[in-house]
Design an enzyme around this catalytic site. Structure first.
Site, PDB file in Angstrom:
ATOM      1  CG  ASP A 118      -1.996  -0.699   1.363  1.00 19.18           C
ATOM      2  OD1 ASP A 118      -1.930  -1.658   0.501  1.00 19.18           O
ATOM      3  OD2 ASP A 118      -2.839  -0.764   2.194  1.00 19.18           O
ATOM      4  CD  GLU A 163     -10.276   5.058  -1.741  1.00 14.87           C
ATOM      5  OE1 GLU A 163      -8.895   4.322  -1.080  1.00 14.87           O
ATOM      6  OE2 GLU A 163     -10.763   5.280  -0.346  1.00 14.87           O
ATOM      7  CE  LYS A 214      -8.155   1.207  -1.703  1.00 15.10           C
ATOM      8  NZ  LYS A 214      -6.893   1.700  -0.726  1.00 15.10           N
ATOM      9  CB  THR A 261     -11.467  -0.603   1.277  1.00 13.54           C
ATOM     10  OG1 THR A 261     -10.718   0.524   1.988  1.00 13.54           O
ATOM     11  CG2 THR A 261     -12.296   1.307   1.058  1.00 13.54           C
ATOM     12  CG  PHE A 284      -9.788  -0.359   7.684  1.00 16.11           C
ATOM     13  CD1 PHE A 284     -10.035  -1.476   6.136  1.00 16.11           C
ATOM     14  CD2 PHE A 284      -9.624   0.867   7.497  1.00 16.11           C
ATOM     15  CE1 PHE A 284     -10.570  -0.444   5.120  1.00 16.11           C
ATOM     16  CE2 PHE A 284      -9.047   1.767   5.887  1.00 16.11           C
ATOM     17  CZ  PHE A 284      -9.286   0.869   5.012  1.00 16.11           C
TER      18      PHE A 284
HETATM   19  C1  LIG Z   1      -7.386  -3.350  -1.352  1.00 14.29           C
HETATM   20  O1  LIG Z   1      -7.958  -2.646  -0.005  1.00 14.29           O
HETATM   21  C2  LIG Z   1      -6.955  -2.756   0.915  1.00 14.29           C
HETATM   22  C3  LIG Z   1      -7.722  -1.560   1.581  1.00 14.29           C
HETATM   23  O2  LIG Z   1      -7.517  -0.230   1.195  1.00 14.29           O
HETATM   24  C4  LIG Z   1      -5.823  -2.456   0.828  1.00 14.29           C
HETATM   25  O3  LIG Z   1      -5.167  -2.201   2.339  1.00 14.29           O
HETATM   26  C5  LIG Z   1      -5.591  -3.791   0.023  1.00 14.29           C
HETATM   27  O4  LIG Z   1      -3.607  -3.705  -0.244  1.00 14.29           O
HETATM   28  C6  LIG Z   1      -5.913  -3.587  -1.277  1.00 14.29           C
HETATM   29  N1  LIG Z   1      -5.779  -5.134  -2.018  1.00 14.29           N
HETATM   30  C7  LIG Z   1      -5.568  -5.307  -3.339  1.00 14.29           C
HETATM   31  C8  LIG Z   1      -4.619  -6.180  -3.560  1.00 14.29           C
HETATM   32  O5  LIG Z   1      -4.881  -4.191  -3.675  1.00 14.29           O
END
Ligand SMILES: *[C@@H]1O[C@H](CO)[C@@H](O)[C@H](O)[C@H]1NC(C)=O
Length: 265
Positions: free
Chosen positions: A61, A146, A182, A206, A228
């Protein structure tokens, strides 16, 4: 002259909106891998990270291309996630690579739509996609992008923007199979997801803080559900006054454990 003024207005507005987004993100504070702490990559790769990668799929992330590249090269990370905060950090970093993304996004938007609001909205989406396209060349799996979180209670607008993000990716040669849209797991977000999934647009739901959100997202066919745990723990800390929890008792962990078994009951 007028064109230049408009262009500047576009820049100023995007920065404002991006700032606004950072506040939103800081407020919701999503859970993410600790990519910020620069512990020696080698030792992490050989220990914790590789152990984790052996049992699950890891998504990084961040919007920092250098960090994504570094981790992708370990072969342990397959997916990457951006959000408006990461996009704004990249956009405001001053690094020429990202500045070029911003310039391109503004030019694109100013050439496509009329009206400042519509231009800023399109420029933001295009900026997120520019970053996502660059990331798609570094990782082999999904890239999450997102939808403007301020649209979390507007199903129609969420649909329009999600479809447009996918169109922008496809225009740049990245197929929808590589992208996760997202969306906040609100009532409207889940309703929009149900339609998008039918169009082959996969969604990462999310801002999941509770079991009911996760069940609804699962029932309507979300590709991915992102609870979360950190925020669940924060809530319990505040409401109980208890500061430390054992990993097994951590209410965030307990919630994720319960969510993980949806579908197997
Ligand atoms: C999906 O969203 C979450 C929350 O924002 C994030 O932490 C996660 O990495 C995302 N998953 C993918 C595979 O992108």
């Amino acid at each position: 002259m007028a064109k230049r003024a408009l262009r500047l207005a576009c820049v100023a507005l995007s920065i404002l909106i991006l700032r606004h987004h950072s506040e939103f993100q800081a407020f919701t504070g999503s859970v993410r891998a600790q990519t910020g702490s620069r512990i020696s990559l080698r030792s992490v790769a050989e220990t914790g990270l590789s152990q984790l990668a052996a049992v699950t799929t890891l998504s990084i992330d961040t919007g920092d291309l250098a960090i994504i590249k570094e981790y992708a090269e370990t072969g342990l990370i397959t997916d990457a996630t951006t959000n408006p905060l990461f996009v704004s950090q990249a956009g405001l970093s001053g690094d020429p690579v990202y500045v070029a993304f911003v310039e391109d996004a503004i030019e694109y938007a100013c050439g496509k739509v009329e009206g400042v609001d519509e231009r800023v909205a399109l420029a933001m989406d295009k900026l997120a996609v520019n970053l996502g396209v660059a990331i798609s060349k570094l990782v082999t799996g999904y890239i999450s992008t997102e939808v403007d979180p301020r649209l979390s209670f507007d199903k129609e607008e969420t649909l329009r923007r999600a479809r447009r993000i996918i169109a922008l990716y496809e225009e740049a040669g990245v197929p929808r199979e590589r992208v996760l849209i997202k969306l906040a797991a609100t009532w409207e977000g889940i309703a929009a997801m149900a339609e998008l999934e039918k169009e082959g647009i996969t969604c990462n739901m999310t801002l999941v803080f509770g079991f009911v959100q996760a069940v609804a997202a699962a029932q309507y066919g979300a590709r991915l559900i992102s609870p979360f745990p950190g925020r669940v723990l924060d809530w319990h800390k505040r409401s109980s006054g208890k500061e430390t929890w054992s990993p097994r008792e951590d209410p965030g962990v307990v919630a994720v454990e319960r969510i993980r078994h949806i579908g197997s009951v």
